[in-house]
Scaffold this active site. Structure first.
Site, PDB file in Angstrom:
ATOM      1  N   ASP A  10       0.856  -1.191   0.000  1.00 28.40           N
ATOM      2  CA  ASP A  10       0.000   0.000   0.000  1.00 28.40           C
ATOM      3  C   ASP A  10       0.891   1.240   0.000  1.00 28.40           C
ATOM      4  O   ASP A  10       2.012   1.195  -0.527  1.00 28.40           O
ATOM      5  CB  ASP A  10      -0.921  -0.045   1.234  1.00 28.40           C
ATOM      6  CG  ASP A  10      -2.278   0.584   0.968  1.00 28.40           C
ATOM      7  OD1 ASP A  10      -2.316   1.779   0.652  1.00 28.40           O
ATOM      8  OD2 ASP A  10      -3.298  -0.112   1.091  1.00 28.40           O
ATOM      9  N   HIS A  65      -4.028   6.124   3.025  1.00 32.44           N
ATOM     10  CA  HIS A  65      -4.676   4.901   2.537  1.00 32.44           C
ATOM     11  C   HIS A  65      -4.087   3.657   3.201  1.00 32.44           C
ATOM     12  O   HIS A  65      -4.818   2.791   3.682  1.00 32.44           O
ATOM     13  CB  HIS A  65      -4.525   4.851   1.012  1.00 32.44           C
ATOM     14  CG  HIS A  65      -5.304   3.764   0.341  1.00 32.44           C
ATOM     15  ND1 HIS A  65      -4.828   2.477   0.215  1.00 32.44           N
ATOM     16  CD2 HIS A  65      -6.525   3.773  -0.259  1.00 32.44           C
ATOM     17  CE1 HIS A  65      -5.718   1.741  -0.443  1.00 32.44           C
ATOM     18  NE2 HIS A  65      -6.761   2.496  -0.732  1.00 32.44           N
ATOM     19  N   ASN A 155     -13.171  -0.271  -7.878  1.00 33.85           N
ATOM     20  CA  ASN A 155     -14.290   0.640  -7.605  1.00 33.85           C
ATOM     21  C   ASN A 155     -14.870   1.250  -8.874  1.00 33.85           C
ATOM     22  O   ASN A 155     -15.241   2.425  -8.899  1.00 33.85           O
ATOM     23  CB  ASN A 155     -13.808   1.754  -6.665  1.00 33.85           C
ATOM     24  CG  ASN A 155     -13.177   1.204  -5.413  1.00 33.85           C
ATOM     25  OD1 ASN A 155     -13.665   0.231  -4.847  1.00 33.85           O
ATOM     26  ND2 ASN A 155     -12.075   1.810  -4.995  1.00 33.85           N
ATOM     27  N   SER A 227     -11.074  -1.131  -1.290  1.00 34.82           N
ATOM     28  CA  SER A 227      -9.839  -1.064  -0.496  1.00 34.82           C
ATOM     29  C   SER A 227     -10.108  -1.313   0.982  1.00 34.82           C
ATOM     30  O   SER A 227      -9.235  -1.798   1.700  1.00 34.82           O
ATOM     31  CB  SER A 227      -9.183   0.315  -0.636  1.00 34.82           C
ATOM     32  OG  SER A 227      -8.527   0.437  -1.863  1.00 34.82           O
TER      33      SER A 227
END
Ligand code: CA
Length: 294
Positions: A10, A65, A155, A227
């Site tokens: 990430d 994130h 997404n 996520s």
């Protein structure tokens, strides 16, 4: 089990976050800051993972994130602070791959994670072109760890396996996102290539509590996305490995997927395209399957 290590590819993690620091993986073979590769793993002073994007040993988060996804998996539990990770006591190994996220950066992260003891790989990213380099690295992780690789489905509100790649690569567990009504979140990808669904939240304004609450740099916030769904599945995978140390990766994957709550009846038009259903940690650990709704 603190010996169950979840690698999180990430943006890095807030290494100082009070609700994360206690469960950030520590490379016990490495002496911090002495300029040496004490454990001879090819990386100097990799005390808490690495930054494969910039090619250094500092996986500190720059974006929020990664801190959010890592918190969903390993935020410290029972500390009267912030949030609670799904896989409490397991360790999160930050493998920073962004912002660059070149195929070689990503492959190096999978290899590092496998070679340094990770058995669950959590990947809240995707959307790039098909890559043999990445697929070979995923294959290496699975073969080396006998663990699982979990990916966010994406997404795009699309069933396209191309948009959902690498989640649509069959050896990985592809995770779609649901809202608090067990319906597909509006943004979530779907399709016959999706393996399982999990809570990803649906937010409509800043701070909307219909999102997933987790840690970000220095504080907490509600985010939405596949996520956010992916690390829930990675967390339950870590719980399964913790409770059943002899389980193989294939067995953990099968148990995750067979013990879900049936949600097709709540999702007309998406039957068979949200995986086997919505993740259920209790049923997974209690040895389900249990009878499902019609
Ligand atoms: Ca080292």
């Amino acid at each position: 089990d603190p010996n169950v290590i979840v690698s999180i590819l990430d943006t890095g993690v807030d290494l100082d976050h009070p609700d994360l620091v206690g469960n950030i993986w520590v490379n016990t073979g490495e002496i911090a800051g002495n300029g040496l590769d004490d454990d001879n793993n090819g990386y100097i002073d990799d005390v808490n993972g690495c930054d494969f994007s910039d090619g250094d040993n500092n996986p500190d988060d720059y974006d929020n994130h990664g801190s959010h996804t890592q918190g969903t998996i390993t935020a410290v539990t029972n500390n009267a602070t912030g949030v609670a990770g799904v896989a409490f006591d397991s360790k999160g190994m930050p493998c920073k791959i962004f912002p660059n996220a070149l195929d070689n950066n990503i492959a190096e992260a999978f290899t590092y994670a496998a070679d340094n003891g990770s058995i669950v790989s959590s990947n809240s990213w995707g959307g790039g072109a098909q890559s043999t380099i990445i697929e070979d690295a995923i294959d290496y992780f699975l073969a080396t760890s006998d663990g699982v690789v979990v990916f966010a489905a994406g997404n795009d509100n699309s069933s396209s396996p191309t948009l959902g790649y690498p989640a649509s690569y069959p050896p990985v567990i592809a995770v779609a996102a649901t809202n608090d009504q067990d319906q597909k979140a509006w943004y979530s990808n779907y399709g016959t290539w999706v393996d399982i669904s999990a809570p990803g939240g649906e937010t409509f304004f800043a701070g909307d509590p219909q999102g997933v609450l987790s840690s970000i740099i220095g504080t907490y916030d509600f985010f939405q996305g596949t996520s956010m769904a992916c690390p829930h599945v990675a967390g339950v995978a870590a719980l399964l490995f913790s409770a059943n140390p002899g389980m193989t990766g294939a067995e953990v994957r099968a148990q995750l997927e067979v013990s879900t709550d049936f949600i097709d009846n709540l999702n007309p038009g998406f039957e068979g395209e949200l995986g086997t259903g919505r993740l259920n940690a209790f049923q997974a650990l209690a040895g389900g399957p249990f009878p499902k709704a019609p």
